[in-house]
Design a protein around this motif. Structure first.
Motif, PDB file in Angstrom:
ATOM      1  N   PRO A   1     -13.420  35.605  40.803  1.00 42.60           N
ATOM      2  CA  PRO A   1     -12.349  34.270  40.845  1.00 42.60           C
ATOM      3  C   PRO A   1     -12.842  33.851  42.237  1.00 42.60           C
ATOM      4  O   PRO A   1     -12.071  32.700  41.677  1.00 42.60           O
ATOM      5  N   GLU A   2     -13.847  34.632  43.237  1.00 45.53           N
ATOM      6  CA  GLU A   2     -14.257  33.729  44.426  1.00 45.53           C
ATOM      7  C   GLU A   2     -15.128  32.903  44.297  1.00 45.53           C
ATOM      8  O   GLU A   2     -15.305  32.143  44.369  1.00 45.53           O
ATOM      9  N   LEU A   3     -16.532  33.000  43.199  1.00 46.02           N
ATOM     10  CA  LEU A   3     -17.507  32.294  42.727  1.00 46.02           C
ATOM     11  C   LEU A   3     -16.372  31.093  41.838  1.00 46.02           C
ATOM     12  O   LEU A   3     -17.085  29.938  41.537  1.00 46.02           O
ATOM     13  N   PHE A   4     -15.526  31.328  41.515  1.00 44.38           N
ATOM     14  CA  PHE A   4     -14.701  30.324  39.860  1.00 44.38           C
ATOM     15  C   PHE A   4     -14.563  29.626  40.765  1.00 44.38           C
ATOM     16  O   PHE A   4     -15.028  28.335  41.313  1.00 44.38           O
ATOM     17  N   GLU A   5     -14.121  29.180  42.173  1.00 48.62           N
ATOM     18  CA  GLU A   5     -12.998  28.662  43.274  1.00 48.62           C
ATOM     19  C   GLU A   5     -14.507  27.792  44.164  1.00 48.62           C
ATOM     20  O   GLU A   5     -13.990  26.714  43.930  1.00 48.62           O
ATOM     21  N   ILE A   6     -15.108  28.302  43.830  1.00 50.87           N
ATOM     22  CA  ILE A   6     -16.622  27.498  44.155  1.00 50.87           C
ATOM     23  C   ILE A   6     -17.076  26.842  43.890  1.00 50.87           C
ATOM     24  O   ILE A   6     -17.210  25.430  44.162  1.00 50.87           O
ATOM     25  N   ALA A   7     -17.319  27.349  42.338  1.00 52.72           N
ATOM     26  CA  ALA A   7     -17.565  26.320  41.483  1.00 52.72           C
ATOM     27  C   ALA A   7     -17.194  24.965  40.696  1.00 52.72           C
ATOM     28  O   ALA A   7     -17.308  24.576  40.415  1.00 52.72           O
ATOM     29  N   ASN A   8     -15.746  25.233  41.519  1.00 50.02           N
ATOM     30  CA  ASN A   8     -14.934  24.100  40.865  1.00 50.02           C
ATOM     31  C   ASN A   8     -14.259  23.093  42.014  1.00 50.02           C
ATOM     32  O   ASN A   8     -13.505  22.930  41.489  1.00 50.02           O
ATOM     33  N   GLU A   9     -15.649  23.850  42.858  1.00 45.42           N
ATOM     34  CA  GLU A   9     -14.688  22.566  44.610  1.00 45.42           C
ATOM     35  C   GLU A   9     -15.053  21.469  44.126  1.00 45.42           C
ATOM     36  O   GLU A   9     -16.069  20.864  43.767  1.00 45.42           O
ATOM     37  N   HIS A  10     -14.433  20.033  44.690  1.00 47.21           N
ATOM     38  CA  HIS A  10     -14.693  19.065  44.264  1.00 47.21           C
ATOM     39  C   HIS A  10     -15.664  18.774  45.814  1.00 47.21           C
ATOM     40  O   HIS A  10     -15.156  19.184  46.798  1.00 47.21           O
ATOM     41  N   GLN A  11     -16.785  17.947  44.731  1.00 46.54           N
ATOM     42  CA  GLN A  11     -18.037  17.506  45.874  1.00 46.54           C
ATOM     43  C   GLN A  11     -18.144  15.854  45.911  1.00 46.54           C
ATOM     44  O   GLN A  11     -18.071  15.163  45.610  1.00 46.54           O
ATOM     45  N   TYR A  12     -17.185  15.633  46.984  1.00 44.67           N
ATOM     46  CA  TYR A  12     -16.754  14.665  47.828  1.00 44.67           C
ATOM     47  C   TYR A  12     -17.790  14.304  48.425  1.00 44.67           C
ATOM     48  O   TYR A  12     -19.213  14.726  49.086  1.00 44.67           O
ATOM     49  N   GLY A  13     -18.206  12.174  47.724  1.00 44.89           N
ATOM     50  CA  GLY A  13     -19.127  12.105  48.590  1.00 44.89           C
ATOM     51  C   GLY A  13     -20.094  11.940  47.622  1.00 44.89           C
ATOM     52  O   GLY A  13     -21.960  11.924  48.619  1.00 44.89           O
ATOM     53  N   LYS A  14     -20.814  12.882  46.273  1.00 45.24           N
ATOM     54  CA  LYS A  14     -21.830  13.632  46.003  1.00 45.24           C
ATOM     55  C   LYS A  14     -22.373  11.858  45.126  1.00 45.24           C
ATOM     56  O   LYS A  14     -21.892  11.344  44.566  1.00 45.24           O
ATOM     57  N   ARG A  15     -23.663  11.944  45.528  1.00 40.46           N
ATOM     58  CA  ARG A  15     -24.823  10.865  45.427  1.00 40.46           C
ATOM     59  C   ARG A  15     -25.967  11.829  44.893  1.00 40.46           C
ATOM     60  O   ARG A  15     -26.386  12.059  45.101  1.00 40.46           O
ATOM     61  N   PHE A  16     -25.777  10.463  43.300  1.00 37.28           N
ATOM     62  CA  PHE A  16     -27.860  10.576  43.870  1.00 37.28           C
ATOM     63  C   PHE A  16     -28.382  10.061  45.416  1.00 37.28           C
ATOM     64  O   PHE A  16     -28.241   9.765  45.638  1.00 37.28           O
ATOM     65  N   PRO A  17     -29.760  11.413  44.726  1.00 32.78           N
ATOM     66  CA  PRO A  17     -30.362  10.956  46.241  1.00 32.78           C
ATOM     67  C   PRO A  17     -30.970   9.285  46.016  1.00 32.78           C
ATOM     68  O   PRO A  17     -31.985   9.247  44.936  1.00 32.78           O
ATOM     69  N   LEU A  18     -31.347   8.563  46.565  1.00 32.56           N
ATOM     70  CA  LEU A  18     -32.733   7.654  46.810  1.00 32.56           C
ATOM     71  C   LEU A  18     -33.967   7.914  46.256  1.00 32.56           C
ATOM     72  O   LEU A  18     -34.908   7.481  45.592  1.00 32.56           O
ATOM     73  N   GLU A  19     -34.376   9.379  46.810  1.00 30.34           N
ATOM     74  CA  GLU A  19     -35.753   9.131  46.478  1.00 30.34           C
ATOM     75  C   GLU A  19     -36.047   9.636  45.412  1.00 30.34           C
ATOM     76  O   GLU A  19     -37.359   9.494  44.389  1.00 30.34           O
ATOM     77  N   LEU A  20     -34.576   9.580  43.647  1.00 36.21           N
ATOM     78  CA  LEU A  20     -34.901   9.869  42.570  1.00 36.21           C
ATOM     79  C   LEU A  20     -35.534   8.292  42.077  1.00 36.21           C
ATOM     80  O   LEU A  20     -35.201   7.307  42.426  1.00 36.21           O
ATOM     81  N   ARG A  21     -36.568   8.607  41.496  1.00 34.68           N
ATOM     82  CA  ARG A  21     -36.810   7.097  40.907  1.00 34.68           C
ATOM     83  C   ARG A  21     -36.716   6.818  38.991  1.00 34.68           C
ATOM     84  O   ARG A  21     -36.283   8.005  38.647  1.00 34.68           O
TER      85      ARG A  21
END
Lengths: 268, 146
Positions: B104-124
């Motif tokens: 259940p602990e790993l499940f909680e972490i796996a479902n945390e919302h990642q606020y402000g997640k963006r594609f990195p600028l370095e991706l081409r």
């Protein structure tokens, strides 16, 4: 009751660097559509783009191939020409651009458009050098160096490493111990990758949610985390064998059972 | 092409911002009007349209076949893609529900919302031909601020 064994694996991919190769059928269809479009195109309004009496207009007019106009008492085997603004309205109009001094012959084969990098480096300082595209096939393709990141540019590559215990090729996989549980699967996988491949690698984890689960017969639950490599290199510290492979190459190298579990995660 | 009279009627209300004196020419148009006429002529179909495409029966059947084959090809491709997405979703769902049972602990972490997640600028974004330097190898991680 024993605690179940959880492993966290990293599906590390290198995204394509060039656009995908166009299949033969699509190429033929696009060519057909282009020809249709050219046939139905309006005549090019030369008078708008080139002012009368200028050098540019003269050069452009000189480069064109004008069709033969209609003439009385002349028999045309392919039908009477119907000229308007210097274009036979029954056919497509070929617009030929006048050649410049530094223009190069562009080879019609699109697959390899460039010469070797060495000769290009010589004239890089020359601003007036002809524009030439780099080759889509690199030297690593020719050498078939599967450890290189610069191979198969139109395809997505995935990192596979060889397990020393059973000599099987798999994604890099790391055990989740109890004291690591508060980090989460994605951080464990990313840290594990840096432990075996050095920290001079820049990756971007797609999500903290696992993309798939592989249940092994010996009770191991392997969760797959997706990630992209952005910069740097996978440089194994303990001389592990590793390869960057496309989907088809992965199918050849891994066991059928393993492939059937990861098949849908891999990009074509 | 647009007749000059029509052009005059269309643009009679257009006033030049600057008064310019031109050489008197009784035959031709005012250069400003001439420019407008040539601009309008680009958009008008007169004398620029090709002849209508008249296909013989055989060519028409060929054209129909090509278009049908293309639509089948596209449809198969789209369906395959949808199936793949469905499969990926199912496998994700299965993995997460199994993780909930296992830890259940790993499940909680796996479902945390990642606020402000963006594609990195370095991706081409893929281009038609590769850049001169295909891959950047000399990466080293950012030093932690002391």
């Amino acid at each position: 009751m024993t605690t179940p064994v959880i492993r966290s694996s990293l599906v590390l991919s290198r995204i394509p660097i060039v656009t995908p190769d166009v299949p033969a059928f699509e190429k033929a269809f696009y060519q057909y559509q282009e020809q249709l479009e050219r046939r139905l195109m309006w005549t090019f309004p030369k008078w708008y783009y080139f002012k009368k009496g200028t050098v540019a207009e003269r050069e452009f007019s000189k480069a064109q191939k004008y069709p033969i106009p209609n003439h009385r008492n002349v028999w045309f085997p392919k039908g009477v020409p119907d000229l308007k603004h210097g274009r036979d309205r029954r056919f497509k109009q070929d617009i030929i651009l006048p050649k410049k001094n530094n223009d190069v012959e562009v080879s019609t084969t699109t697959d390899d458009g460039g010469e070797s990098a060495a000769s290009e480096l010589q004239n890089l300082d020359d601003i007036g050098r002809p524009i030439k595209a780099n080759s889509r096939i690199t030297i690593f393709d020719e050498k078939n160096d599967q450890t290189s990141l610069e191979r198969k540019l139109p395809r997505t590559l995935y990192l596979l490493i060889k397990n020393n215990n059973n000599n099987e090729w798999t994604f890099p996989s790391f055990e989740v111990s109890n004291d690591q549980i508060n980090k989460g699967l994605h951080n464990i996988a990313e840290e594990g990758l840096r432990n075996i491949g050095g920290d001079k690698i820049n990756t971007w984890t797609v999500s903290n949610t696992p993309a798939a689960l592989i249940k092994h017969n010996n009770g191991i639950n392997e969760f797959l985390i997706k990630s992209h490599i952005i910069a740097g290199k996978f440089n194994p510290t303990n001389k592990n064998e590793y390869k960057w492979l496309t989907k088809e190459e992965i199918q050849d190298i891994v066991s059928d059972e393993y492939y059937s579990k990861i098949n849908h995660l891999l990009s074509q | 092409m647009y007749t000059s009279r029509a052009a005059i009627r269309v643009v009679s209300h257009v006033k030049p911002t600057q008064q310019v004196r031109y050489k008197r020419d009784k035959t031709g148009l005012n250069p400003q009007l001439e420019r407008i006429v040539s601009q309008l002529s680009v958009m008008s179909a007169g004398r620029k349209q090709p002849r209508l495409l008249k296909l013989c029966n055989e060519d028409y059947v060929k054209h129909k076949t090509v278009m049908k084959a293309w639509s089948h090809y596209r449809k198969a491709k789209i369906q395959e893609n949808e199936k793949l997405l469905q499969k990926q979703y199912e496998s994700m769902k299965e993995a997460v529900s199994e993780l909930q049972n296992l830890s259940p602990e790993l499940f909680e972490i796996a479902n945390e919302h990642q606020y402000g997640k963006r594609f990195p600028l370095e991706l081409r974004v893929p281009t038609e031909y590769p850049p001169r330097q295909i891959w950047f190898y000399d990466y080293f991680p950012k030093q932690e601020a002391k």
